[in-house]
Design a protein around this motif. Structure first.
Motif, PDB file in Angstrom:
ATOM      1  N   THR A   1       3.970   2.017  -3.546  1.00 28.70           N
ATOM      2  CA  THR A   1       4.036   3.323  -2.897  1.00 28.70           C
ATOM      3  C   THR A   1       5.499   3.735  -2.731  1.00 28.70           C
ATOM      4  OG1 THR A   1       4.150   2.519  -0.610  1.00 28.70           O
ATOM      5  CG2 THR A   1       1.937   2.807  -1.566  1.00 28.70           C
ATOM      6  N   ASP A   2       5.698   4.931  -2.179  1.00 30.74           N
ATOM      7  CA  ASP A   2       7.042   5.454  -1.945  1.00 30.74           C
ATOM      8  C   ASP A   2       7.601   5.112  -0.571  1.00 30.74           C
ATOM      9  OD1 ASP A   2       7.074   6.627  -4.457  1.00 30.74           O
ATOM     10  OD2 ASP A   2       6.298   8.528  -3.732  1.00 30.74           O
ATOM     11  N   ALA A   3       6.856   4.337   0.232  1.00 34.13           N
ATOM     12  CA  ALA A   3       7.315   4.063   1.597  1.00 34.13           C
ATOM     13  C   ALA A   3       6.736   2.745   2.105  1.00 34.13           C
ATOM     14  CB  ALA A   3       6.883   5.201   2.523  1.00 34.13           C
ATOM     15  N   PRO A   4       7.411   2.154   3.079  1.00 38.28           N
ATOM     16  CA  PRO A   4       6.877   0.939   3.687  1.00 38.28           C
ATOM     17  C   PRO A   4       5.661   1.262   4.549  1.00 38.28           C
ATOM     18  CG  PRO A   4       8.823   1.655   4.870  1.00 38.28           C
ATOM     19  CD  PRO A   4       8.679   2.549   3.674  1.00 38.28           C
ATOM     20  N   GLY A   5       5.007   0.228   5.026  1.00 38.20           N
ATOM     21  CA  GLY A   5       3.861   0.416   5.912  1.00 38.20           C
ATOM     22  C   GLY A   5       4.277   1.028   7.234  1.00 38.20           C
ATOM     23  N   ALA A   6       3.347   1.676   7.903  1.00 38.54           N
ATOM     24  CA  ALA A   6       3.626   2.329   9.183  1.00 38.54           C
ATOM     25  C   ALA A   6       4.150   1.344  10.221  1.00 38.54           C
ATOM     26  CB  ALA A   6       2.369   3.022   9.698  1.00 38.54           C
ATOM     27  N   TYR A   7       3.773   0.080  10.116  1.00 35.16           N
ATOM     28  CA  TYR A   7       4.226  -0.922  11.076  1.00 35.16           C
ATOM     29  C   TYR A   7       5.731  -1.184  10.971  1.00 35.16           C
ATOM     30  CZ  TYR A   7       3.701  -3.962   7.012  1.00 35.16           C
ATOM     31  OH  TYR A   7       3.788  -4.512   5.754  1.00 35.16           O
ATOM     32  N   LEU A   8       6.391  -0.616   9.954  1.00 36.44           N
ATOM     33  CA  LEU A   8       7.839  -0.760   9.800  1.00 36.44           C
ATOM     34  C   LEU A   8       8.594   0.520  10.169  1.00 36.44           C
ATOM     35  CD1 LEU A   8       8.031  -2.793   6.476  1.00 36.44           C
ATOM     36  CD2 LEU A   8       8.230  -3.620   8.818  1.00 36.44           C
ATOM     37  N   ALA A   9       7.917   1.450  10.809  1.00 37.21           N
ATOM     38  CA  ALA A   9       8.525   2.738  11.147  1.00 37.21           C
ATOM     39  C   ALA A   9       9.755   2.580  12.045  1.00 37.21           C
ATOM     40  CB  ALA A   9       7.499   3.644  11.818  1.00 37.21           C
ATOM     41  N   HIS A  10       9.825   1.487  12.786  1.00 41.41           N
ATOM     42  CA  HIS A  10      10.956   1.272  13.698  1.00 41.41           C
ATOM     43  C   HIS A  10      12.241   0.867  12.969  1.00 41.41           C
ATOM     44  CE1 HIS A  10       9.363  -2.728  12.994  1.00 41.41           C
ATOM     45  NE2 HIS A  10      10.515  -3.216  13.408  1.00 41.41           N
ATOM     46  N   LEU A  11      12.148   0.483  11.706  1.00 43.81           N
ATOM     47  CA  LEU A  11      13.335   0.087  10.960  1.00 43.81           C
ATOM     48  C   LEU A  11      14.059   1.308  10.410  1.00 43.81           C
ATOM     49  CD1 LEU A  11      11.936  -2.943   8.947  1.00 43.81           C
ATOM     50  CD2 LEU A  11      13.218  -2.981  11.084  1.00 43.81           C
ATOM     51  N   ALA A  12      15.347   1.174  10.228  1.00 43.18           N
ATOM     52  CA  ALA A  12      16.135   2.281   9.687  1.00 43.18           C
ATOM     53  C   ALA A  12      15.674   2.584   8.266  1.00 43.18           C
ATOM     54  CB  ALA A  12      17.614   1.915   9.692  1.00 43.18           C
ATOM     55  N   PRO A  13      15.598   3.861   7.894  1.00 42.85           N
ATOM     56  CA  PRO A  13      15.207   4.208   6.531  1.00 42.85           C
ATOM     57  C   PRO A  13      16.260   3.718   5.530  1.00 42.85           C
ATOM     58  CG  PRO A  13      15.875   6.172   7.743  1.00 42.85           C
ATOM     59  CD  PRO A  13      15.872   5.030   8.715  1.00 42.85           C
TER      60      PRO A  13
ATOM     61  N   LEU B   1      13.634  -1.142  -5.069  1.00 41.19           N
ATOM     62  CA  LEU B   1      12.270  -1.658  -4.958  1.00 41.19           C
ATOM     63  C   LEU B   1      12.268  -2.669  -3.826  1.00 41.19           C
ATOM     64  CD1 LEU B   1       9.358  -1.923  -5.981  1.00 41.19           C
ATOM     65  CD2 LEU B   1      10.190  -3.663  -7.592  1.00 41.19           C
ATOM     66  N   ARG B   2      11.399  -2.445  -2.853  1.00 43.85           N
ATOM     67  CA  ARG B   2      11.399  -3.282  -1.654  1.00 43.85           C
ATOM     68  C   ARG B   2      10.031  -3.906  -1.431  1.00 43.85           C
ATOM     69  NH1 ARG B   2      14.093   0.196   3.043  1.00 43.85           N
ATOM     70  NH2 ARG B   2      14.098  -1.822   4.049  1.00 43.85           N
ATOM     71  N   VAL B   3      10.056  -5.003  -0.708  1.00 45.99           N
ATOM     72  CA  VAL B   3       8.834  -5.667  -0.276  1.00 45.99           C
ATOM     73  C   VAL B   3       9.126  -6.307   1.069  1.00 45.99           C
ATOM     74  CG1 VAL B   3       9.396  -7.835  -1.457  1.00 45.99           C
ATOM     75  CG2 VAL B   3       7.017  -7.315  -0.927  1.00 45.99           C
ATOM     76  N   ASP B   4       8.148  -6.286   1.950  1.00 48.50           N
ATOM     77  CA  ASP B   4       8.286  -7.095   3.149  1.00 48.50           C
ATOM     78  C   ASP B   4       7.293  -8.233   3.011  1.00 48.50           C
ATOM     79  OD1 ASP B   4       5.798  -6.664   5.068  1.00 48.50           O
ATOM     80  OD2 ASP B   4       6.296  -4.696   4.250  1.00 48.50           O
ATOM     81  N   CYS B   5       7.655  -9.367   3.550  1.00 48.74           N
ATOM     82  CA  CYS B   5       6.739 -10.487   3.437  1.00 48.74           C
ATOM     83  C   CYS B   5       6.837 -11.386   4.648  1.00 48.74           C
ATOM     84  CB  CYS B   5       6.993 -11.275   2.153  1.00 48.74           C
ATOM     85  SG  CYS B   5       8.479 -12.300   2.162  1.00 48.74           S
ATOM     86  N   TYR B   6       5.813 -12.165   4.805  1.00 53.61           N
ATOM     87  CA  TYR B   6       5.713 -13.129   5.890  1.00 53.61           C
ATOM     88  C   TYR B   6       6.743 -14.240   5.672  1.00 53.61           C
ATOM     89  CZ  TYR B   6       3.620 -16.606   8.968  1.00 53.61           C
ATOM     90  OH  TYR B   6       3.400 -17.531   9.946  1.00 53.61           O
ATOM     91  N   ALA B   7       7.589 -14.456   6.677  1.00 51.79           N
ATOM     92  CA  ALA B   7       8.644 -15.456   6.552  1.00 51.79           C
ATOM     93  C   ALA B   7       8.351 -16.711   7.356  1.00 51.79           C
ATOM     94  CB  ALA B   7       9.984 -14.857   6.996  1.00 51.79           C
ATOM     95  N   GLY B   8       7.193 -16.778   7.979  1.00 50.69           N
ATOM     96  CA  GLY B   8       6.866 -17.912   8.835  1.00 50.69           C
ATOM     97  C   GLY B   8       6.361 -19.113   8.068  1.00 50.69           C
ATOM     98  N   ASP B   9       5.734 -20.024   8.825  1.00 52.05           N
ATOM     99  CA  ASP B   9       5.256 -21.299   8.305  1.00 52.05           C
ATOM    100  C   ASP B   9       6.399 -21.998   7.580  1.00 52.05           C
ATOM    101  OD1 ASP B   9       2.716 -20.942   9.409  1.00 52.05           O
ATOM    102  OD2 ASP B   9       1.902 -20.066   7.590  1.00 52.05           O
ATOM    103  N   ASP B  10       6.271 -22.236   6.300  1.00 54.71           N
ATOM    104  CA  ASP B  10       7.269 -22.999   5.561  1.00 54.71           C
ATOM    105  C   ASP B  10       8.257 -22.134   4.773  1.00 54.71           C
ATOM    106  OD1 ASP B  10       5.621 -22.030   3.605  1.00 54.71           O
ATOM    107  OD2 ASP B  10       4.748 -23.984   3.109  1.00 54.71           O
ATOM    108  N   GLY B  11       8.146 -20.805   4.866  1.00 54.35           N
ATOM    109  CA  GLY B  11       9.076 -19.909   4.175  1.00 54.35           C
ATOM    110  C   GLY B  11       8.861 -19.815   2.671  1.00 54.35           C
TER     111      GLY B  11
END
Length: 164
Positions: free
Chosen positions: A76-88, A130-140
């Motif tokens: 898509t052209d934008a991150p998920g709504a849960y990332l709205a608090h981050l700077a564009p 091109l961006r992606v957010d991902c889960y950084a927990g558990d073992d990384g």
């Protein structure tokens, strides 16, 4: 084995949800439950709505192995709504959502093929970020997976529980 990547659509939603469920089962078997929990994502109304919403907002790609749907990615052209608090980003961007595979096909390079396809589609659209957010927990491992596919960690953030 022949890998093909095709455009996806609403008829692929059951296959995509099956891939997500396969990932949850695989993660649970490894004791890595922090990312998506322990229950099939297909049973989550929020997940089903998210898959449909991103499909409507962007482009879905399906990787097939010998004609069998085996992995998926949505761009898509934008991150998920849960990332709205981050700077564009400050420039046009494309964003990866719901990269998942049927774990029966683990190790066939499907995720990398889809990431390469997303990068090519992004370049073709004249967008350089091109961006992606991902889960950084558990073992990384997930962060290392994306880094091994050419992504660079830029920022860490915390999302409230149960955002799916």
């Amino acid at each position: 084995m022949e890998i093909t990547i095709r455009d996806g659509g609403p008829d692929d939603i059951p296959a995509i949800l099956g891939m997500l469920d396969s990932c949850v089962e695989w993660l649970v078997a490894q004791g890595r439950t922090g990312q998506w929990g322990t229950k099939p994502l297909s049973q989550s109304t929020k997940t089903v709505e998210s898959v449909g919403r991103y499909m409507a907002e962007g482009s879905v790609y399906m990787a097939e192995v010998d004609g069998v749907p085996a992995a998926t990615l949505t761009l898509t052209d934008a991150p998920g709504a849960y990332l709205a608090h981050l700077a564009p980003a400050g420039e046009p961007e494309r964003y990866i959502h719901w990269l998942a595979s049927d774990r029966r096909f683990k190790g066939h390079g499907l995720g990398g093929a889809l990431l390469d396809h997303a990068a090519e589609e992004t370049r073709r659209a004249g967008v350089s970020l091109l961006r992606v957010d991902c889960y950084a927990g558990d073992d990384g491992k997930l962060v290392r997976y994306y880094e091994s596919n050419g992504f660079t960690r830029v920022e860490s953030f915390t999302v409230g529980e149960n955002h799916w």
